[in-house]
Design an enzyme around this catalytic site. Structure first.
Site, PDB file in Angstrom:
ATOM      1  N   HIS A  55     -26.997   6.946  20.727  1.00  0.00           N
ATOM      2  CA  HIS A  55     -27.696   7.676  21.810  1.00  0.00           C
ATOM      3  C   HIS A  55     -27.720   7.326  23.206  1.00  0.00           C
ATOM      4  O   HIS A  55     -27.443   6.073  23.455  1.00  0.00           O
ATOM      5  CB  HIS A  55     -29.057   8.126  21.319  1.00  0.00           C
ATOM      6  CG  HIS A  55     -29.291   9.014  20.200  1.00  0.00           C
ATOM      7  ND1 HIS A  55     -29.093   8.438  18.773  1.00  0.00           N
ATOM      8  CD2 HIS A  55     -29.498  10.133  19.717  1.00  0.00           C
ATOM      9  CE1 HIS A  55     -29.235   9.412  17.874  1.00  0.00           C
ATOM     10  NE2 HIS A  55     -29.686  10.437  18.726  1.00  0.00           N
ATOM     11  N   LYS A  57     -33.311   6.986  25.194  1.00  0.00           N
ATOM     12  CA  LYS A  57     -34.101   7.113  23.993  1.00  0.00           C
ATOM     13  C   LYS A  57     -34.717   5.754  23.747  1.00  0.00           C
ATOM     14  O   LYS A  57     -34.464   4.722  23.919  1.00  0.00           O
ATOM     15  CB  LYS A  57     -32.853   7.336  22.646  1.00  0.00           C
ATOM     16  CG  LYS A  57     -33.677   7.811  21.426  1.00  0.00           C
ATOM     17  CD  LYS A  57     -32.522   8.352  20.731  1.00  0.00           C
ATOM     18  CE  LYS A  57     -33.323   8.535  19.080  1.00  0.00           C
ATOM     19  NZ  LYS A  57     -34.328   9.595  19.278  1.00  0.00           N
TER      20      LYS A  57
END
Length: 270
Positions: A157, A161
């Site tokens: 990600h 995040k």
């Protein structure tokens, strides 16, 4: 039937803006309120303008109680503390709560379960239709291949995040564990460092990558003797999560209280 009136939580963030945009473009739903945390620079701004769809006449507010008064559902991809507060409000108002928030603790999940006795809650580590179909495939593959095949879950990600493994990775891990009829918590390996010894039969491993602006890449690797199967999903736009959440909201409208998943929404929970 009139459009379903939805509250968008986190309307000033990337996912919140994607939700507002998707709701304005989808039939059967409308944005009736937009929420942000206290002190957010988005407060007072028009939710539609923030989302790039033009003014909607819906100013972003931090008054959650006022927002749910005339709502039929809440769509929530935010933080655990905000989600728990909204779950309690949804329970009081008897309206649907669509939860895409990840990083929830066991205590958080217990509070959501309590709220679901009074309101329909759809919670998923990923609202993507494709990811949830992938989870079904992972469960079936894990059941068919058995413990002699090693399972590793790789996710990547964007650099911002804050939780790991991702909610999607855990969703896929749960699917693999169900396929093997085991408890994921008892067989989950979250990190490896130093002299770890040989891999234990039946473990489900997780590897986490963070960097750039990656929306979400997930792969489940099933490794047997002399062969490997890789099942993957690559998210290219946040709208796919928003569209899944809208589908979940419409499905939950008027449904009896309880905790549901996207597998229920898709009719795949058999």
């Amino acid at each position: 039937m009139a459009d379903m009136r939805l509250v968008v939580m986190g309307a000033g963030g990337r996912m919140g803006r994607a939700l507002v945009k998707a709701i304005t473009e989808a039939p059967g739903v409308t944005v009736c309120a937009a929420l942000e945390r206290a002190g957010s620079p988005a407060l007072g701004k028009d939710a539609g303008e923030l989302a790039g769809v033009g003014p909607l006449g819906v100013p972003v507010s931090d008054d959650a109680l006022a927002a749910v008064v005339n709502a039929e559902g809440i769509v929530d991809f935010t933080a655990p503390s905000a989600t728990i507060e909204l779950a309690a409000l949804a329970a009081q108002a008897r309206i649907a709560h669509i939860i895409g928030t990840t990083g929830l603790s066991a205590d958080d999940l217990a509070k959501i379960a309590a709220a679901s006795r009074h309101a329909p809650i759809v919670r998923s580590g990923n609202m993507s239709l494709g990811v949830n179909v992938l989870a079904v495939l992972v469960q079936k593959a894990a059941a068919a291949l058995g413990p002699d095949w090693d399972i590793e879950i790789l996710e990547m990600h964007h650099r911002m995040k804050v939780d790991a493994p991702s909610g999607t990775a855990l969703l896929l891990g749960d699917a693999a564990a169900r396929g093997r009829d085991i408890n994921l918590a008892e067989h989950s390996v979250r990190s490896r460092d130093g002299h770890t010894g040989a891999r234990k039969t039946g473990d489900i491993g997780f590897a986490t990558l963070r960097g750039g602006t990656v929306i979400g890449d997930h792969s489940v690797i099933l490794a047997g003797a002399g062969e490997r199967i890789t099942l993957s999903h690559h998210a290219e736009d946040r709208s796919l999560f928003a569209n899944g959440a809208i589908k979940a909201a419409l499905w939950a409208r008027g449904r009896k209280p309880g905790q549901y998943s996207m597998l229920d929404v898709l009719g795949l929970n058999d």
